[in-house]
Design a protein around this motif. Structure first.
Motif, short mmCIF file in Angstrom:
data_model
loop_
_atom_site.label_atom_id
_atom_site.label_comp_id
_atom_site.label_asym_id
_atom_site.label_seq_id
_atom_site.Cartn_x
_atom_site.Cartn_y
_atom_site.Cartn_z
N SER A 46 61.79 -22.65 39.60
CA SER A 46 62.22 -22.80 38.37
C SER A 46 61.62 -22.37 37.25
CB SER A 46 62.55 -24.47 38.43
OG SER A 46 61.36 -25.17 38.08
N GLY A 47 60.56 -21.83 37.29
CA GLY A 47 59.77 -21.18 36.20
C GLY A 47 60.46 -20.22 35.57
N PRO A 48 59.86 -19.60 34.53
CA PRO A 48 60.51 -18.42 33.88
C PRO A 48 60.56 -17.23 34.66
CG PRO A 48 58.54 -18.89 32.60
CD PRO A 48 58.71 -20.15 33.88
N LYS A 49 61.74 -16.48 34.75
CA LYS A 49 61.66 -15.32 35.76
C LYS A 49 61.75 -14.16 34.40
CE LYS A 49 64.13 -17.82 39.14
NZ LYS A 49 65.19 -17.59 39.89
N ARG A 50 61.45 -12.94 34.85
CA ARG A 50 61.35 -11.67 34.21
C ARG A 50 62.60 -10.91 34.83
NH1 ARG A 50 56.79 -8.31 31.56
NH2 ARG A 50 56.54 -10.42 31.00
N VAL A 51 63.20 -10.50 33.86
CA VAL A 51 64.24 -9.51 34.08
C VAL A 51 63.99 -8.05 33.89
CG1 VAL A 51 67.05 -8.95 33.58
CG2 VAL A 51 65.90 -11.53 33.52
N THR A 52 64.39 -7.29 34.68
CA THR A 52 64.10 -5.85 34.78
C THR A 52 64.97 -5.26 34.07
OG1 THR A 52 62.74 -5.97 36.98
CG2 THR A 52 63.21 -3.84 36.08
#
Length: 105
Positions: free
Chosen positions: A97-103
């Motif tokens: 549920s932590g922040p996710k990086r979008v490529t």
């Protein structure tokens, strides 16, 4: 209700007191990220002493709804009940549920 957060173990513990209530009369429902704990008390006592009959009845419904941390699923929630004390544990936060990086493509 008592709510305790253990940061080291990443666990939240909720404790509810339901004196005189059997675990069959307690329900825990999870829906849309919320957990609802409800109980129904049905206690009826009769005493006969020296020609006097005393009947006491106590009925009541109790309910409490908690917002669960994002990402907590039903199988991560554990509950136990002993001597009218209901203890529920669940993770404080899911690792996913932590922040996710979008490529960017």
């Amino acid at each position: 209700m008592d709510l305790h957060e253990d940061s080291e173990k990443n666990i939240v513990t909720a404790t509810f007191e339901f004196p005189g209530v059997k675990k069959e009369d307690v329900s825990i429902d999870v829906h849309n990220g919320r957990m609802t704990v409800s109980a129904e008390s049905k206690i009826s006592e009769e005493h006969d002493h020296d020609g006097y009959a005393v009947r006491e009845r106590r009925f009541g419904k109790m309910s409490r709804t908690l917002q669960l941390p994002q990402g907590v699923t039903e199988d991560q929630i554990k509950a136990s009940m002993s001597d009218g004390l209901l203890t529920i544990t669940f993770p404080k936060a899911n690792a996913e549920s932590g922040p996710k990086r979008v490529t960017i493509l």
